[in-house]
Design an enzyme around this catalytic site. Structure first.
Site, PDB file in Angstrom:
ATOM      1  N   CYS A  60       0.844  -1.200   0.000  1.00 49.05           N
ATOM      2  CA  CYS A  60       0.000   0.000   0.000  1.00 49.05           C
ATOM      3  C   CYS A  60       0.882   1.254   0.000  1.00 49.05           C
ATOM      4  O   CYS A  60       1.527   1.561  -1.000  1.00 49.05           O
ATOM      5  CB  CYS A  60      -0.973  -0.028   1.167  1.00 49.05           C
ATOM      6  SG  CYS A  60      -2.376   1.113   0.957  1.00 49.05           S
ATOM      7  N   HIS A  69      -3.576  -5.166   0.155  1.00 40.55           N
ATOM      8  CA  HIS A  69      -3.111  -5.711   1.437  1.00 40.55           C
ATOM      9  C   HIS A  69      -3.188  -7.236   1.409  1.00 40.55           C
ATOM     10  O   HIS A  69      -4.173  -7.829   1.895  1.00 40.55           O
ATOM     11  CB  HIS A  69      -3.955  -5.160   2.589  1.00 40.55           C
ATOM     12  CG  HIS A  69      -3.700  -3.722   2.897  1.00 40.55           C
ATOM     13  ND1 HIS A  69      -2.741  -3.303   3.798  1.00 40.55           N
ATOM     14  CD2 HIS A  69      -4.267  -2.584   2.394  1.00 40.55           C
ATOM     15  CE1 HIS A  69      -2.738  -1.980   3.854  1.00 40.55           C
ATOM     16  NE2 HIS A  69      -3.639  -1.514   3.005  1.00 40.55           N
ATOM     17  N   GLU A 114      -1.764  -9.366   3.213  1.00 34.87           N
ATOM     18  CA  GLU A 114      -1.745  -9.987   4.538  1.00 34.87           C
ATOM     19  C   GLU A 114      -3.137 -10.359   5.022  1.00 34.87           C
ATOM     20  O   GLU A 114      -3.301 -11.249   5.870  1.00 34.87           O
ATOM     21  CB  GLU A 114      -1.071  -9.061   5.555  1.00 34.87           C
ATOM     22  CG  GLU A 114      -1.822  -7.789   5.906  1.00 34.87           C
ATOM     23  CD  GLU A 114      -1.509  -6.606   4.998  1.00 34.87           C
ATOM     24  OE1 GLU A 114      -1.725  -5.456   5.419  1.00 34.87           O
ATOM     25  OE2 GLU A 114      -1.051  -6.849   3.862  1.00 34.87           O
TER      26      GLU A 114
END
EC number: 6.3.4.2
Length: 544
Positions: free
Chosen positions: A382, A516, A518
């Protein structure tokens, strides 16, 4: 018919109700049941989207664009079930919906009250979209006795009366502290917490007792007698060496069996815990280790990067290595006497995560430059990707390159996005509009360049879907200038307008992503980008 498990907490906050809910759901899932977990948050914010990470930890984003509590990350990581907008509700959202209907005249002049209007809204939230489920676990945020949570407790009380017998169950998470001066475990806090819960009309069926010490049978019997539960329903929950060993630990203590017994289920199949056995084996028996530096803004509170932390661990599980994380405050690198080399040279990989605001941005850019020049594996997420693009623009001669997020600039390599396409059509935002819920949120597709590094990482895929949470984008007008420095735009939005992934083919491992990743990583299914990053860091460790 769905069965409901209501999870409350007492004595103190931060006892791990979210982890407990995720672990119990994983155990029920391992027995073949279909589960979903929901979070009730008593605070008055509509969602955590505008809250500081220091106040609330990370904001977890779902595929459908909900900004939610970080506990939903635990839910997804432990069960693999993607969360939805309907899986997290706050008092603010409940009251917002009710007041909107009241202003519209939907209540036909009736006096709007906590009972029945607020409690009915909470009950409707708990019961919605559950027809295809076996169990719905509802976690109530906060601690019993908090004034904010009273409407939620009352809604639970009503539901337990309205639903069928053996359709609901209450699990209460409490603390059994150890008083070192006395050399004793104390059960009184748990007794008082259960009494407080009972005063609200809710009798707990199972007590999960958090403690740093073993809870002897005598203390468990005492808790059972004073709290009016079976001794088998007093489940010890000792501190665990890893969150991924918690499901196995709770199963050994009989939590899932006791919960099923509370529903009258005595013939449930034994759980298949093989994947949890594999995860814990990989975690506790690594065959090497790597050190990753996370250069961020909120490193003072690791919950601000909870999903990131876990995704790095997952990358380690995939490569069977231990991942040592060094949290580095990006502002340190902005000081005149900062020795960047001394801090970054020992690392096997550098990761610059997402964030908001100018603070620490130059330190992040310096970290990108170090990774590029030294050939250290780099991963930008990001804002981290945006800083990698700014660094490349400065390398290309645009010395004042920056982001409009940080103020006016003559070289807006990164700028605010005011419109973009979704499946629902064109989305538009005003630069000076509300902050809450106005970002590019949720899952968006990206097209990958054939034969690119990221396409290989994704197993040869040419189209992916990843979750976003940002308001600014890399300015496509700088694409040619950036690519002249060797930074390739290897992933773009389907319309070809928004850069999604950048990489450096001449670098051992240099990837920046606007999304993102994750948020989609699981212990038993690590995200390919984190798998690849840790693999590259392992290679780097052998060179250092």
């Amino acid at each position: 018919m769905a069965r409901y498990i209501f999870i409350t907490g007492g004595v103190v906050s931060s006892l791990g109700k979210g982890l407990m809910a995720a672990s119990l759901a994983a155990l029920l899932q391992a027995r073949g049941y279909k589960v979903r977990i929901r979070k009730f948050d008593p605070y008055l914010n509509v969602d955590p989207g505008t809250m500081s990470p220091y106040q609330h930890g990370e904001v977890y984003v779902t595929d459908d664009g909900a900004e939610t509590d970080l506990d939903l990350g635990h839910y997804e990581r432990f069960t693999g079930v993607s969360a939805r907008q309907s899986d997290n509700v706050t008092s603010g959202r409940v009251y917002q919906d009710i007041i909107t209907r009241e202003r519209r005249g939907d209540y036909l002049g009736a006096t709007v009250q906590v009972i029945p209007h607020v409690t009915d809204e909470i009950k409707a939230f708990a019961l919605a979209d559950t027809d295809d489920l076996d169990f719905v676990l509802c976690e109530i945020g906060g601690t019993v006795g908090d004034i904010e949570s009273l409407p939620f407790m009352e809604a639970i009380r009503q539901l337990r009366n309205e639903l069928e017998p053996f359709q609901t169950l209450s699990v209460h998470v409490t603390l059994v502290p150890y008083i070192a001066a006395a050399g004793e475990l104390k059960t009184k806090p748990t007794q008082h917490s259960v009494r407080e819960l009972a005063s609200l009309g809710i009798k707990p069926d199972v007590l999960l007792c958090r403690s740093e010490h073993e809870i002897p049978l005598g203390e468990r019997r005492k808790i059972a007698n004073f709290c009016n539960v079976r001794i088998e329903s007093v489940i010890p929950a000792l501190d665990a060496p890893s969150i991924y060993s918690v499901p196995l630990q709770y199963h050994q203590e009989g939590l899932d069996s006791e919960v099923l017994r509370g529903f009258g289920i005595t013939d449930a199949p034994e759980p298949d815990l093989s994947r949890w056995d594999d995860v814990t084996d990989r975690y506790f028996n690594p065959e090497g280790e790597v050190t990753i530096g996370v250069v961020g803004k909120y490193v003072g509170l690791q919950d601000a990067y909870k999903s990131l932390n876990e995704a790095l661990v997952h990358g380690g599980l995939a490569n069977r290595v231990k991942v040592n994380i060094q949290w580095i405050d990006a502002e340190v690198f902005e000081q005149e006497d900062a020795d960047i080399t001394a801090q970054l040279e020992p690392l096997h990989g550098i990761l610059v995560p997402g964030g908001f605001g100018e603070r620490g941005s130059e330190g992040k850019i310096a970290s990108v430059r170090f990774a590029r020049e030294r050939g250290v594996p780099f991963f930008g997420i990001c804002l981290g990707m945006q800083m990698a693009c700014v660094e490349s623009a400065r390398l290309a001669g645009h010395t004042s390159a920056s982001s409009t997020e940080f103020g006016e600039t003559d070289e807006p390599v990164v700028g605010i996005i005011t419109e973009w396409m979704t499946e629902e059509g064109l989305q538009e935002r005003e630069a000076g509009g509300d902050l809450g819920g106005t970002m590019r949120l949720g899952a968006y597709d990206a097209k990958l360049s054939a034969n690119s590094h990221v396409s290989t990482i994704y197993g040869g895929a040419t189209e992916i879907s990843e979750r976003h949470r940002h308001r600014y984008e890399v300015n496509g007008a700088y694409k040619d200038a950036l690519e002249e420095t060797g930074l390739i735009f290897s992933g773009m939005s389907p319309d070809g307008l928004l850069p999604e992934i950048v990489e450096r083919p001449d670098h051992p491992w240099f990837v920046g992503v606007q999304f993102h990743p994750e948020l989609k990583s699981r212990p038993f299914e690590p995200h390919p980008l984190f798998d690849g990053f840790i693999s590259a860091a392992l290679t780097q460790s052998r060179l250092v």
